[in-house]
Scaffold this motif. Structure first.
Motif, PDB file in Angstrom:
ATOM      1  N   ALA A 182       0.832  -1.208   0.000  1.00 30.31           N
ATOM      2  CA  ALA A 182       0.000   0.000   0.000  1.00 30.31           C
ATOM      3  C   ALA A 182       0.865   1.256   0.000  1.00 30.31           C
ATOM      4  O   ALA A 182       0.550   2.239  -0.687  1.00 30.31           O
ATOM      5  N   LEU A 183       1.962   1.249   0.756  1.00 36.95           N
ATOM      6  CA  LEU A 183       2.874   2.396   0.767  1.00 36.95           C
ATOM      7  C   LEU A 183       3.518   2.606  -0.603  1.00 36.95           C
ATOM      8  O   LEU A 183       3.740   3.749  -1.027  1.00 36.95           O
ATOM      9  N   MET A 184       3.826   1.516  -1.287  1.00 36.99           N
ATOM     10  CA  MET A 184       4.363   1.627  -2.644  1.00 36.99           C
ATOM     11  C   MET A 184       3.376   2.342  -3.562  1.00 36.99           C
ATOM     12  O   MET A 184       3.748   3.230  -4.346  1.00 36.99           O
ATOM     13  N   ILE A 185       2.110   1.964  -3.469  1.00 35.95           N
ATOM     14  CA  ILE A 185       1.091   2.573  -4.321  1.00 35.95           C
ATOM     15  C   ILE A 185       0.906   4.044  -3.977  1.00 35.95           C
ATOM     16  O   ILE A 185       0.792   4.903  -4.860  1.00 35.95           O
ATOM     17  N   ILE A 186       0.882   4.358  -2.676  1.00 39.28           N
ATOM     18  CA  ILE A 186       0.730   5.753  -2.256  1.00 39.28           C
ATOM     19  C   ILE A 186       1.896   6.594  -2.762  1.00 39.28           C
ATOM     20  O   ILE A 186       1.710   7.696  -3.288  1.00 39.28           O
ATOM     21  N   TRP A 187       3.113   6.068  -2.601  1.00 38.26           N
ATOM     22  CA  TRP A 187       4.299   6.809  -3.023  1.00 38.26           C
ATOM     23  C   TRP A 187       4.328   7.015  -4.542  1.00 38.26           C
ATOM     24  O   TRP A 187       4.719   8.081  -5.025  1.00 38.26           O
ATOM     25  N   LYS A 188       3.882   6.016  -5.277  1.00 32.49           N
ATOM     26  CA  LYS A 188       3.963   6.088  -6.740  1.00 32.49           C
ATOM     27  C   LYS A 188       2.883   6.972  -7.348  1.00 32.49           C
ATOM     28  O   LYS A 188       3.156   7.751  -8.275  1.00 32.49           O
ATOM     29  N   TYR A 189       1.646   6.900  -6.849  1.00 31.57           N
ATOM     30  CA  TYR A 189       0.522   7.523  -7.536  1.00 31.57           C
ATOM     31  C   TYR A 189       0.076   8.854  -6.943  1.00 31.57           C
ATOM     32  O   TYR A 189      -0.824   9.493  -7.504  1.00 31.57           O
ATOM     33  N   THR A 190       0.656   9.291  -5.838  1.00 32.63           N
ATOM     34  CA  THR A 190       0.283  10.595  -5.276  1.00 32.63           C
ATOM     35  C   THR A 190       0.603  11.719  -6.255  1.00 32.63           C
ATOM     36  O   THR A 190      -0.178  12.662  -6.421  1.00 32.63           O
ATOM     37  N   GLY A 191       1.755  11.643  -6.913  1.00 35.53           N
ATOM     38  CA  GLY A 191       2.133  12.679  -7.874  1.00 35.53           C
ATOM     39  C   GLY A 191       1.190  12.758  -9.054  1.00 35.53           C
ATOM     40  O   GLY A 191       0.892  13.856  -9.552  1.00 35.53           O
ATOM     41  N   TYR A 192       0.690  11.620  -9.506  1.00 33.88           N
ATOM     42  CA  TYR A 192      -0.273  11.614 -10.609  1.00 33.88           C
ATOM     43  C   TYR A 192      -1.566  12.306 -10.193  1.00 33.88           C
ATOM     44  O   TYR A 192      -2.108  13.142 -10.937  1.00 33.88           O
ATOM     45  N   HIS A 193      -2.069  11.992  -8.992  1.00 31.46           N
ATOM     46  CA  HIS A 193      -3.286  12.638  -8.504  1.00 31.46           C
ATOM     47  C   HIS A 193      -3.058  14.136  -8.298  1.00 31.46           C
ATOM     48  O   HIS A 193      -3.959  14.944  -8.540  1.00 31.46           O
ATOM     49  N   MET A 194      -1.872  14.486  -7.829  1.00 24.79           N
ATOM     50  CA  MET A 194      -1.538  15.900  -7.676  1.00 24.79           C
ATOM     51  C   MET A 194      -1.642  16.634  -9.013  1.00 24.79           C
ATOM     52  O   MET A 194      -2.210  17.734  -9.088  1.00 24.79           O
ATOM     53  N   ALA A 195      -1.102  16.054 -10.070  1.00 19.02           N
ATOM     54  CA  ALA A 195      -1.125  16.691 -11.387  1.00 19.02           C
ATOM     55  C   ALA A 195      -2.555  16.867 -11.899  1.00 19.02           C
ATOM     56  O   ALA A 195      -2.901  17.921 -12.465  1.00 19.02           O
ATOM     57  N   ILE A 196      -3.393  15.866 -11.691  1.00 14.38           N
ATOM     58  CA  ILE A 196      -4.792  15.975 -12.136  1.00 14.38           C
ATOM     59  C   ILE A 196      -5.527  17.040 -11.344  1.00 14.38           C
ATOM     60  O   ILE A 196      -6.284  17.853 -11.909  1.00 14.38           O
ATOM     61  N   TYR A 197      -5.311  17.080 -10.043  1.00 12.85           N
ATOM     62  CA  TYR A 197      -5.972  18.095  -9.215  1.00 12.85           C
ATOM     63  C   TYR A 197      -5.468  19.503  -9.537  1.00 12.85           C
ATOM     64  O   TYR A 197      -6.240  20.475  -9.466  1.00 12.85           O
ATOM     65  N   LEU A 198      -4.196  19.633  -9.855  1.00  7.84           N
ATOM     66  CA  LEU A 198      -3.672  20.947 -10.247  1.00  7.84           C
ATOM     67  C   LEU A 198      -4.370  21.460 -11.505  1.00  7.84           C
ATOM     68  O   LEU A 198      -4.676  22.648 -11.623  1.00  7.84           O
ATOM     69  N   THR A 199      -4.623  20.567 -12.426  1.00  3.45           N
ATOM     70  CA  THR A 199      -5.361  20.950 -13.630  1.00  3.45           C
ATOM     71  C   THR A 199      -6.765  21.416 -13.283  1.00  3.45           C
ATOM     72  O   THR A 199      -7.270  22.404 -13.827  1.00  3.45           O
ATOM     73  N   GLY A 200      -7.411  20.691 -12.358  1.00  2.96           N
ATOM     74  CA  GLY A 200      -8.754  21.091 -11.931  1.00  2.96           C
ATOM     75  C   GLY A 200      -8.769  22.417 -11.196  1.00  2.96           C
ATOM     76  O   GLY A 200      -9.675  23.245 -11.386  1.00  2.96           O
ATOM     77  N   LEU A 201      -7.770  22.662 -10.363  1.00 10.28           N
ATOM     78  CA  LEU A 201      -7.708  23.924  -9.623  1.00 10.28           C
ATOM     79  C   LEU A 201      -7.527  25.122 -10.553  1.00 10.28           C
ATOM     80  O   LEU A 201      -8.020  26.216 -10.277  1.00 10.28           O
ATOM     81  N   SER A 202      -6.833  24.916 -11.653  1.00 12.63           N
ATOM     82  CA  SER A 202      -6.614  26.020 -12.592  1.00 12.63           C
ATOM     83  C   SER A 202      -7.893  26.429 -13.310  1.00 12.63           C
ATOM     84  O   SER A 202      -7.953  27.516 -13.896  1.00 12.63           O
ATOM     85  N   THR A 203      -8.929  25.581 -13.298  1.00  4.14           N
ATOM     86  CA  THR A 203     -10.192  25.911 -13.969  1.00  4.14           C
ATOM     87  C   THR A 203     -11.194  26.592 -13.041  1.00  4.14           C
ATOM     88  O   THR A 203     -12.234  27.056 -13.514  1.00  4.14           O
ATOM     89  N   ILE A 204     -10.920  26.646 -11.744  1.00  5.67           N
ATOM     90  CA  ILE A 204     -11.833  27.296 -10.800  1.00  5.67           C
ATOM     91  C   ILE A 204     -11.651  28.809 -10.888  1.00  5.67           C
ATOM     92  O   ILE A 204     -10.526  29.305 -10.756  1.00  5.67           O
ATOM     93  N   PRO A 205     -12.720  29.571 -11.108  1.00  7.89           N
ATOM     94  CA  PRO A 205     -12.582  31.040 -11.196  1.00  7.89           C
ATOM     95  C   PRO A 205     -12.052  31.631  -9.888  1.00  7.89           C
ATOM     96  O   PRO A 205     -12.571  31.331  -8.804  1.00  7.89           O
TER      97      PRO A 205
END
Length: 318
Positions: A182-205
């Motif tokens: 589980a720690l391997m998955i958290i360490w590997k995929y947190t950055g991917y989720h961060m990138a997707i959320y950053l894209t979403g945050l840029s669309t909020i007025p």
């Protein structure tokens, strides 16, 4: 006296117009001609293997001898006579429950933090995204070194701080083994989720945040009342993709426990795809392995539909 035709066409098509029409038709046909190689390769290497795998799932076949048609016997065996299949599904779901919520939360918090800073933002984004593009083999070696019983860095660190008296057998105990995966998955995929959320945050007025600030809303209240609700579609997308990807988990446990028995200690990290791989290629039961894969496909569809309806229902209540 020359005989003239009674009916004579008043409009003739010049050779130039005819050639231009043929040229126009040929231009319209070019895109379809360019698509033909892709379609042929897609049919040959994607569609045909799926159809052929579905066919052999109704047979008993070791890959060399003649196929024997057995009907639904393979599927009946998967669901009623194969405890390893259900154990692998349970292990997969358990590891998903131990990792998916943290990946979503950490990715969101990290994205919000990086979105609100200007200095070193690109550097921190790159550092956090690197684990996602790191090869699974390297990740397996890193975590095997970190959580080794005798020489692992984690045990040395915990013992130096006085938190434990002796090293923990992280890779030898069932529950600890699941935690490491589980720690391997958290360490590997947190950055991917961060990138997707950053894209979403840029669309909020940004006017919404400015209006909330003028109304005296705190940062925490703005986060829960504005940011999270407006990012709900992205969260739904990430949860669904995490469920689909989690049920196909294979690289992380397989590479971490490559030198041990199949499935790790007491088969505690035997995932559904690992069970399919071991059944199909280690024992050469291709017909039964195909039945396992399509049974897993059915489970993925069921869990995806349940999650989608649950998240949609939860969203409609807001």
């Amino acid at each position: 006296m020359e005989n003239k035709p009674i009916f004579q066409s008043k409009r003739t098509i010049s050779p130039k117009v005819s050639r231009s029409r043929r040229f126009t038709i040929s231009i319209k046909a070019w895109p379809y001609l360019f698509l033909i190689p892709f379609l042929l390769f897609y049919l040959a290497f994607n569609i045909f293997p799926i159809i052929y795998s579905f066919y052999i799932s109704f047979t008993s076949w070791d890959g060399f001898s003649e196929k024997t048609f057995v009907g639904f016997d393979n599927y009946v065996r998967v669901f009623t006579q194969d405890p390893s299949f259900w154990k692998s599904v349970w292990n997969t779901l358990l590891i998903m429950l131990m990792s998916t919520p943290f990946v979503i939360i950490f990715g969101l918090l990290l994205a919000v933090f990086l979105f609100n800073i200007t200095k070193w933002r690109s550097f921190f984004q790159t550092i956090n995204f690197i684990p996602y593009i790191t090869t699974p083999v390297a990740i397996g070696l890193i975590f095997a070194f970190l959580f080794d019983w005798s020489s692992g860095t984690v045990n040395h660190l915990l013992m130096s701080k006085g938190l434990i008296k002796e090293g923990i057998n992280w890779l030898g105990e069932p529950m600890y083994a699941r935690i490491v995966v589980a720690l391997m998955i958290i360490w590997k995929y947190t950055g991917y989720h961060m990138a997707i959320y950053l894209t979403g945050l840029s669309t909020i007025p940004q006017e919404l945040y400015e209006a909330a600030k003028m109304d005296g809303s705190s940062a925490v209240n703005t986060f829960f009342k504005i940011t999270i609700p407006l990012l709900a579609p992205i969260t739904m997308f990430l949860v669904l993709t995490d469920i689909i990807g989690g049920l196909q988990m294979f690289d992380e446990p397989k590479l971490l426990f490559t030198d041990t028995a199949v499935g790790g200690p007491e088969r505690s990290v035997l995932t559904a795809i690992w069970h399919f791989y071991d059944t199909t290629f280690a024992t050469s039961r291709f017909g039964y392995g195909a039945a396992v894969s399509f049974s897993l496909f059915l489970i993925i569809i069921i869990f995806t539909l349940i999650s989608y309806k649950f998240l949609n229902k939860k969203e409609s209540y807001k």
